[in-house]
Write a protein that holds these residues in place. Structure first.
Motif, short mmCIF file in Angstrom:
data_model
loop_
_atom_site.label_atom_id
_atom_site.label_comp_id
_atom_site.label_asym_id
_atom_site.label_seq_id
_atom_site.Cartn_x
_atom_site.Cartn_y
_atom_site.Cartn_z
N VAL A 143 0.84 -1.21 0.00
CA VAL A 143 0.00 0.00 0.00
C VAL A 143 0.88 1.26 0.00
N GLN A 144 2.00 1.17 0.65
CA GLN A 144 2.94 2.31 0.62
C GLN A 144 3.38 2.61 -0.81
N ASP A 145 3.67 1.55 -1.56
CA ASP A 145 4.14 1.77 -2.93
C ASP A 145 3.02 2.23 -3.86
N LEU A 146 1.79 1.97 -3.48
CA LEU A 146 0.65 2.49 -4.27
C LEU A 146 0.36 3.94 -3.89
N ASN A 147 1.05 4.42 -2.86
CA ASN A 147 0.80 5.77 -2.36
C ASN A 147 -0.66 5.97 -1.96
N ALA A 148 -1.21 4.96 -1.34
CA ALA A 148 -2.61 5.02 -0.89
C ALA A 148 -2.66 5.01 0.64
N GLU A 149 -3.83 5.40 1.14
CA GLU A 149 -4.05 5.34 2.59
C GLU A 149 -4.99 4.17 2.86
N MET A 150 -4.54 3.21 3.65
CA MET A 150 -5.43 2.07 3.92
C MET A 150 -6.41 2.50 5.02
N THR A 151 -7.66 2.70 4.63
CA THR A 151 -8.62 3.24 5.59
C THR A 151 -9.35 2.13 6.36
N SER A 152 -9.40 0.95 5.77
CA SER A 152 -10.04 -0.17 6.48
C SER A 152 -9.38 -1.48 6.08
N PHE A 153 -9.32 -2.35 7.06
CA PHE A 153 -8.82 -3.70 6.80
C PHE A 153 -9.85 -4.63 7.46
N VAL A 154 -10.75 -5.12 6.65
CA VAL A 154 -11.86 -5.92 7.19
C VAL A 154 -11.45 -7.39 7.21
N GLN A 155 -11.18 -7.88 8.40
CA GLN A 155 -10.83 -9.30 8.53
C GLN A 155 -12.13 -10.10 8.60
N MET A 156 -12.19 -11.14 7.81
CA MET A 156 -13.42 -11.95 7.75
C MET A 156 -13.09 -13.42 8.01
N PRO A 157 -12.69 -13.74 9.24
CA PRO A 157 -12.29 -15.12 9.53
C PRO A 157 -13.49 -16.06 9.64
N LYS A 158 -13.21 -17.33 9.79
CA LYS A 158 -14.22 -18.34 10.17
C LYS A 158 -15.25 -18.61 9.07
N LEU A 159 -14.88 -18.41 7.83
CA LEU A 159 -15.86 -18.60 6.75
C LEU A 159 -15.92 -20.04 6.27
N GLY A 160 -14.94 -20.84 6.59
CA GLY A 160 -14.88 -22.19 6.02
C GLY A 160 -14.44 -22.11 4.56
N LEU A 161 -14.54 -23.24 3.89
CA LEU A 161 -13.94 -23.33 2.54
C LEU A 161 -14.96 -23.27 1.41
N ARG A 162 -16.23 -23.25 1.76
CA ARG A 162 -17.24 -23.35 0.70
C ARG A 162 -17.34 -22.08 -0.12
N LEU A 163 -17.61 -22.29 -1.40
CA LEU A 163 -17.78 -21.17 -2.33
C LEU A 163 -18.95 -20.28 -1.89
N ASP A 164 -19.99 -20.91 -1.32
CA ASP A 164 -21.19 -20.16 -0.95
C ASP A 164 -21.25 -19.87 0.55
N ALA A 165 -20.09 -19.80 1.20
CA ALA A 165 -20.07 -19.50 2.64
C ALA A 165 -20.83 -18.21 2.92
N ASP A 166 -21.44 -18.15 4.10
CA ASP A 166 -22.29 -17.01 4.45
C ASP A 166 -21.44 -15.83 4.92
N ILE A 167 -21.39 -14.77 4.12
CA ILE A 167 -20.58 -13.60 4.53
C ILE A 167 -21.44 -12.49 5.14
N GLU A 168 -22.75 -12.76 5.26
CA GLU A 168 -23.66 -11.71 5.78
C GLU A 168 -23.24 -11.17 7.15
N PRO A 169 -22.67 -12.01 8.06
CA PRO A 169 -22.24 -11.43 9.35
C PRO A 169 -21.23 -10.29 9.18
N TYR A 170 -20.60 -10.21 8.03
CA TYR A 170 -19.60 -9.15 7.81
C TYR A 170 -20.14 -7.97 7.02
N ARG A 171 -21.41 -8.04 6.63
CA ARG A 171 -21.99 -6.97 5.79
C ARG A 171 -21.78 -5.58 6.41
N LYS A 172 -22.10 -5.49 7.70
CA LYS A 172 -22.02 -4.17 8.36
C LYS A 172 -20.59 -3.61 8.30
#
Ligand SMILES: Cc1cc2nc3c(=O)[nH]c(=O)nc-3n(C[C@H](O)[C@H](O)[C@H](O)COP(=O)(O)O)c2cc1C
Length: 183
Positions: A143-172
């Motif tokens: 990100v330093q080399d892109l000269n950008a400011e990282m404003t958020s880093f949303v960690q989304m653990p515990k999703l499991g391996l499925r393609l259709d894992a439920d990401i709704e708990p992270y929507r907010k």
């Protein structure tokens, strides 16, 4: 407002794609460019350091130039980046290594005096200590080399391996990240 949405998953239709969809929903009206890194032709960095001598040109001519142009045009960059072996995916690591040319280039810095905002959305299957430690170290440098400011880093653990894992708990959290980029 130009938004660049990058999917660095090796699966184009997985959790990362759906997290990016939610983010873009939160952004609303904008010029949006979406890129799936897996579709690009980007060779490994050769380590030749030609970019150092030439102040930022890479000797290899491939899709990296198109990606750099997309960065330059963007006000907001959202990077969808799943955790692979506690780090970024290999396709993203290849892009990051090639970004050493940006490190030696004044082009991005001159045109954009740190006006870009960047959000990272990071799905992971498990949840354990230090899951994002190496991952965030790698990204911080990039990100330093892109000269950008990282404003958020949303960690989304515990999703499991499925393609259709439920990401709704992270929507907010993802929508908050979008709003932060708009500030
Ligand atoms: C090669 C590989 C390595 C992975 N390594 C990790 C890991 O170290 N930690 C973790 O939490 N998840 C790991 N995962 C799981 C992915 O991060 C998770 O499934 C993520 O949701 C994938 O995003 P996608 O659905 O967009 O492909 C790995 C998956 C793959 C394919």
């Amino acid at each position: 407002m130009n938004v660049l949405a990058i999917n660095s998953s090796h699966r184009k239709e997985g959790c990362t794609k759906r997290a990016l969809d939610i983010f873009l929903e939160g952004i609303g009206e904008a010029e949006i460019v979406r890129i799936d890194l897996i579709d690009l032709d980007i060779a490994y960095c050769r380590g030749c350091m030609f970019c150092r001598q030439s102040q930022g040109s890479c000797i290899q001519k491939d899709d990296m130039q198109m990606l750099v142009d997309a960065y330059i045009a963007a006000n907001i960059i959202v990077l969808g980046a799943p955790v692979y072996y506690n780090s970024v995916t290999s396709v993203l690591k290849t892009v990051i290594d090639r970004s050493i040319a940006l490190h030696y280039s004044e082009k991005i810095k001159m045109k954009n005096p740190k006006t870009k905002k960047m959000a990272v959305l990071a799905p992971g299957a498990g949840q354990y200590n230090n899951q994002y430690r190496s991952f965030s170290d790698v990204l911080e440098f990039y990100v330093q080399d892109l000269n950008a400011e990282m404003t958020s880093f949303v960690q989304m653990p515990k999703l499991g391996l499925r393609l259709d894992a439920d990401i709704e708990p992270y929507r907010k959290d993802i929508l908050i990240a979008a709003k932060r980029c708009l500030r």
